[in-house]
Design a protein around this motif. Sequence first.
Motif, PDB file in Angstrom:
ATOM      1  N   ASN A 136       0.829  -1.207   0.000  1.00 32.95           N
ATOM      2  CA  ASN A 136       0.000   0.000   0.000  1.00 32.95           C
ATOM      3  C   ASN A 136       0.863   1.257   0.000  1.00 32.95           C
ATOM      4  OD1 ASN A 136      -2.973   0.401   0.068  1.00 32.95           O
ATOM      5  ND2 ASN A 136      -2.477   1.763   1.772  1.00 32.95           N
ATOM      6  N   TRP A 139       2.164   1.878  -3.438  1.00 32.89           N
ATOM      7  CA  TRP A 139       1.127   2.494  -4.269  1.00 32.89           C
ATOM      8  C   TRP A 139       0.986   3.982  -3.949  1.00 32.89           C
ATOM      9  CZ3 TRP A 139      -3.102  -1.854  -3.632  1.00 32.89           C
ATOM     10  CH2 TRP A 139      -2.797  -2.915  -4.490  1.00 32.89           C
ATOM     11  N   ALA A 142       4.276   5.876  -5.251  1.00 34.52           N
ATOM     12  CA  ALA A 142       4.322   5.965  -6.722  1.00 34.52           C
ATOM     13  C   ALA A 142       5.694   6.401  -7.230  1.00 34.52           C
ATOM     14  CB  ALA A 142       3.248   6.934  -7.225  1.00 34.52           C
ATOM     15  N   SER A 264      -4.875   2.270  -1.130  1.00 37.32           N
ATOM     16  CA  SER A 264      -4.365   3.535  -1.657  1.00 37.32           C
ATOM     17  C   SER A 264      -5.286   4.092  -2.734  1.00 37.32           C
ATOM     18  CB  SER A 264      -2.971   3.320  -2.249  1.00 37.32           C
ATOM     19  OG  SER A 264      -2.558   4.444  -3.000  1.00 37.32           O
ATOM     20  N   ARG A 267      -4.920   3.086  -6.314  1.00 40.82           N
ATOM     21  CA  ARG A 267      -5.369   1.790  -6.821  1.00 40.82           C
ATOM     22  C   ARG A 267      -6.764   1.422  -6.324  1.00 40.82           C
ATOM     23  NH1 ARG A 267      -1.945   2.831  -9.582  1.00 40.82           N
ATOM     24  NH2 ARG A 267      -0.112   1.659 -10.263  1.00 40.82           N
ATOM     25  N   ARG A 276      -4.928  -6.842  -2.698  1.00 41.78           N
ATOM     26  CA  ARG A 276      -3.713  -6.340  -2.050  1.00 41.78           C
ATOM     27  C   ARG A 276      -3.060  -7.428  -1.211  1.00 41.78           C
ATOM     28  NH1 ARG A 276      -4.487  -1.226   1.801  1.00 41.78           N
ATOM     29  NH2 ARG A 276      -5.276  -2.874   3.168  1.00 41.78           N
TER      30      ARG A 276
END
Length: 332
Positions: A136, A139, A142, A264, A267, A276
């Motif tokens: 998470n 994500w 990034a 997140s 996503r 996840r």
Amino acid sequence: MTRTARAFWLRSPGHGEIREVELDEPGPEDVVVRTLCSGVSRGTETLVFRGGVPRSQYSAMRAPFQEGGFPGPVKYGYLNVGLVEEGPASLRGRTVFSLYPHQTRYVVPASAVTPVPEGVPAPRAVLAGTVETAVNAAWDAAPLLGDRIAVVGAGMVGASVAAVLSRFPAVRVQLVDAEPARAEVARALGVDFALPGEAAGDLDLVVHASATEQGLARSLELLAPEGTVLELSWYGDRRIGLPLGEAFHSRRLTVRSSQVGTVSPARGARRSYGDRMALALELLADPAFDALVTGECGFEELPGVLPRLASGGIPGLCHRVRYDAESAVSRG
């Protein structure tokens, strides 16, 4: 016929005990799971054990299958691997991970367990909840191709985040911690290590997971202009200072929070909690993650072990709890 099991309860802050508990009768969409091993999260779980959850966060901090309430009595935990003994045919006999507390046997909806892939040993799968947090965080962070990244704080979460981020193409990841012994963990995970004063700067991204004021301040210092600190630390009821003077504004730095309680936003529209968790378990096929398990005890020893984990008397990262098959369940 009454089914019973044994569970670890926090009676009051700093004091735990093993209790006999009665299990619900499973329905057609439920599974009955016999626990093989569980894990103690040294961050959140030891904070709960010390009674450090702020009253304002009682609701947000509830574990999925928690019983009781903060500060106690409460049954708390979320790293559990077991064997499905009863349930849908597709799950019977499967090893599964669940966000369940420390208990010898339990009944939950089939949707609350995730099968452990064939290539992941059950003892390593207890890390799934921590690696899920790392997924998470990745994500949320990034990272871009070629980013220069540091993870400050080489605990369970920080080390997991470093391992996940190091798999991105062409990124440079450095794990930073004040404890020199954590260099061995970094080496096992295949990432660089540095003490705080020796860490490389001019970074695009720093993930902070040390849960210390000093660690957060150092994270800001390590950033390049317009860089970002992703804050993963949970401080409980502690207040910390943040250096927002000096060059914080002129360098246009950013501090962002990340929390595993929701998928997140990057996503959330395309990935579920189950997706996840399944991804986290896939990543655990890598034996390098074994470096995060640094201690082990039997289930019956947990009331004596948790105070030492919470105080730092037992150092290390994840502490794994073993369950003997003959003590997993009783019927009367």
